[in-house]
Design a protein around this motif. Sequence first.
Motif, mmCIF file in Angstrom:
data_model
loop_
_atom_site.group_PDB
_atom_site.id
_atom_site.type_symbol
_atom_site.label_atom_id
_atom_site.label_comp_id
_atom_site.label_asym_id
_atom_site.label_seq_id
_atom_site.Cartn_x
_atom_site.Cartn_y
_atom_site.Cartn_z
ATOM 1 N N ILE A 134 0.754 -1.237 0.103
ATOM 2 C CA ILE A 134 0.138 0.017 0.042
ATOM 3 C C ILE A 134 0.965 1.269 -0.012
ATOM 4 C CG2 ILE A 134 -1.685 1.319 1.316
ATOM 5 C CD1 ILE A 134 -2.856 -1.325 2.244
ATOM 6 N N ALA A 135 1.781 1.239 0.862
ATOM 7 C CA ALA A 135 2.831 2.262 0.927
ATOM 8 C C ALA A 135 3.422 2.743 -0.372
ATOM 9 C CB ALA A 135 3.812 2.139 1.971
ATOM 10 N N ARG A 136 3.850 1.496 -1.209
ATOM 11 C CA ARG A 136 4.499 1.695 -2.509
ATOM 12 C C ARG A 136 3.480 1.888 -3.637
ATOM 13 N NH1 ARG A 136 6.516 -3.253 -0.932
ATOM 14 N NH2 ARG A 136 5.078 -4.420 -2.504
ATOM 15 N N SER A 137 1.982 1.966 -3.321
ATOM 16 C CA SER A 137 0.926 2.102 -4.228
ATOM 17 C C SER A 137 0.229 3.364 -4.246
ATOM 18 C CB SER A 137 -0.102 0.981 -4.414
ATOM 19 O OG SER A 137 0.737 -0.181 -4.410
ATOM 20 N N VAL A 138 0.368 3.914 -3.123
ATOM 21 C CA VAL A 138 -0.738 5.112 -2.893
ATOM 22 C C VAL A 138 -0.067 6.341 -2.424
ATOM 23 C CG1 VAL A 138 -2.673 3.619 -2.635
ATOM 24 C CG2 VAL A 138 -1.354 4.889 -0.511
ATOM 25 N N ASP A 139 -0.386 7.479 -3.323
ATOM 26 C CA ASP A 139 0.100 8.853 -2.452
ATOM 27 C C ASP A 139 -0.823 9.150 -1.398
ATOM 28 O OD1 ASP A 139 2.266 9.652 -4.574
ATOM 29 O OD2 ASP A 139 0.621 9.308 -5.855
ATOM 30 N N LEU A 140 -2.184 8.660 -1.326
ATOM 31 C CA LEU A 140 -2.922 8.926 -0.032
ATOM 32 C C LEU A 140 -3.861 8.051 0.032
ATOM 33 C CD1 LEU A 140 -3.993 11.310 1.862
ATOM 34 C CD2 LEU A 140 -5.416 11.908 0.199
ATOM 35 N N MET A 141 -4.129 7.432 1.533
ATOM 36 C CA MET A 141 -5.039 6.534 2.075
ATOM 37 C C MET A 141 -6.105 7.192 2.696
ATOM 38 S SD MET A 141 -6.634 3.511 2.350
ATOM 39 C CE MET A 141 -5.137 2.418 1.817
ATOM 40 N N LEU A 142 -7.631 7.102 2.195
ATOM 41 C CA LEU A 142 -8.726 7.660 3.045
ATOM 42 C C LEU A 142 -9.390 6.782 3.666
ATOM 43 C CD1 LEU A 142 -10.158 9.884 -0.115
ATOM 44 C CD2 LEU A 142 -8.730 10.448 1.691
ATOM 45 N N THR A 143 -9.591 6.871 5.060
ATOM 46 C CA THR A 143 -10.146 5.744 5.505
ATOM 47 C C THR A 143 -11.511 5.890 6.267
ATOM 48 O OG1 THR A 143 -9.209 6.394 7.863
ATOM 49 C CG2 THR A 143 -7.747 5.170 6.393
ATOM 50 N N LEU A 144 -12.487 5.243 6.463
ATOM 51 C CA LEU A 144 -13.596 5.310 7.136
ATOM 52 C C LEU A 144 -13.304 5.563 8.560
ATOM 53 C CD1 LEU A 144 -15.854 2.778 4.894
ATOM 54 C CD2 LEU A 144 -14.811 4.934 4.205
ATOM 55 N N PHE A 145 -12.671 4.663 9.219
ATOM 56 C CA PHE A 145 -12.463 4.706 10.574
ATOM 57 C C PHE A 145 -11.395 5.266 11.313
ATOM 58 C CE2 PHE A 145 -15.169 0.979 9.305
ATOM 59 C CZ PHE A 145 -16.327 1.459 9.670
ATOM 60 N N PRO A 146 -11.416 5.982 12.552
ATOM 61 C CA PRO A 146 -10.095 6.754 13.087
ATOM 62 C C PRO A 146 -8.951 5.607 13.315
ATOM 63 C CG PRO A 146 -11.973 6.683 14.417
ATOM 64 C CD PRO A 146 -12.486 6.308 13.032
ATOM 65 N N PHE A 147 -9.206 4.408 13.879
ATOM 66 C CA PHE A 147 -8.535 3.601 14.062
ATOM 67 C C PHE A 147 -7.505 3.063 12.837
ATOM 68 C CE2 PHE A 147 -12.137 0.556 13.560
ATOM 69 C CZ PHE A 147 -11.560 -0.403 12.732
#
Length: 381
Positions: A134-147
């Motif tokens: 994931i770190a190699r694949s995305v510039d930004l991760m958007l999450t639904l949950f705070p944890f």
Amino acid sequence: MTERVRIGMVVGETSGDILGAGLMSALRKHYPDAEFCGIGGPRMLALGFHSFFPMDRLAVMGLVEPLKRLPELLKIRRFLREHFTEHPPTVFIGVDAPDFNLTLEGHLKEATIPSVHYVSPTVWAWRQGRVHKIARSVDLMLTLFPFEAEFYQQHQVPVEFVGHHLADAFPLEVDQLGAREALGVPADARVITLMPGSRSGEVSRLGPAFLQAARHCLEQDPSLQFLLPAASPDRYRQLHHQLAEFTDLPITLIQGQSEQAMTAADAVLISSGTSALEALLLKRPMVVAYKVAPVSYAILSMMVKTEHISMPNLLAGRELVPEFLQQRAQPQALADALMHYFKNPEQTQALTETYDRIHRTLRQNASESAAAAVARLVEKR
């Protein structure tokens, strides 16, 4: 920005189409003339999205079906990779469908196309090594949950918590009387709603145990009434067949209307999944059960890294509601946990207050928050 904004998006199922359509509408507030293309569902198409393939070509589940469809899926992904590389979008957003999208996002990121993934896979729960991909694949991760955001921050992955669209959609105040009136349930009744799942296997494993638990509850309180919403016509027939051995129960089988059935309840017996999150947002005391095939559970128990499996407990970081997994999901134990809510109204009230705090935390205007995060990434580039 002077050049026209082009946004690539790929969604793989109905839930992604809902999120994608909301995100499109919110992004148009930042970029009124934006063009959207990739793979989208009917809600996105209605907003002017150009889909190169029908969304249902990506909607495969299980272990065998994706393997049978692998050549087609690889061909679709290769087309998207080549198209977006030759005609670079301003930003690419993969909505869920991680097995398909993360590899595509990685290729596009290598081609210096800003890459966003919306909805975290359950990397925090199992197969945590995926975080490196994931770190190699995305510039930004958007999450639904705070944890989830906290997990990515620990692994130095750019992330923003944007909230959950269901928390935006569900009102903070619940109209229990209105739901009871709609279902023909007396206002002063004591009601338990049973929700053994939406899939055939779930209902086969949990349905009889839930109905036996209802019988044990009735022994403790003969005034109880039960609601049993069926997720589909197939589940209605399956549950109707199971009820043939429980004709002594004062139970109403309902087609659909699961939200109203939960709202009308004083307590809910529920299978783990999205419905448990919905029950939290509806402020319903619940008992969660979970059963899968023994081999599947043996594999999962070795891989899963979290102490809890239900979303209320994951969000609280502790056992907020009782969980009964596999062989612990016995009818008497489920019944005792349900009746505990009726016997301890002060604890039940404290639980609903905790639900309310979690609801407000998740209520972040998710589509607008996600769009603003994407816009910040675009402007930074």
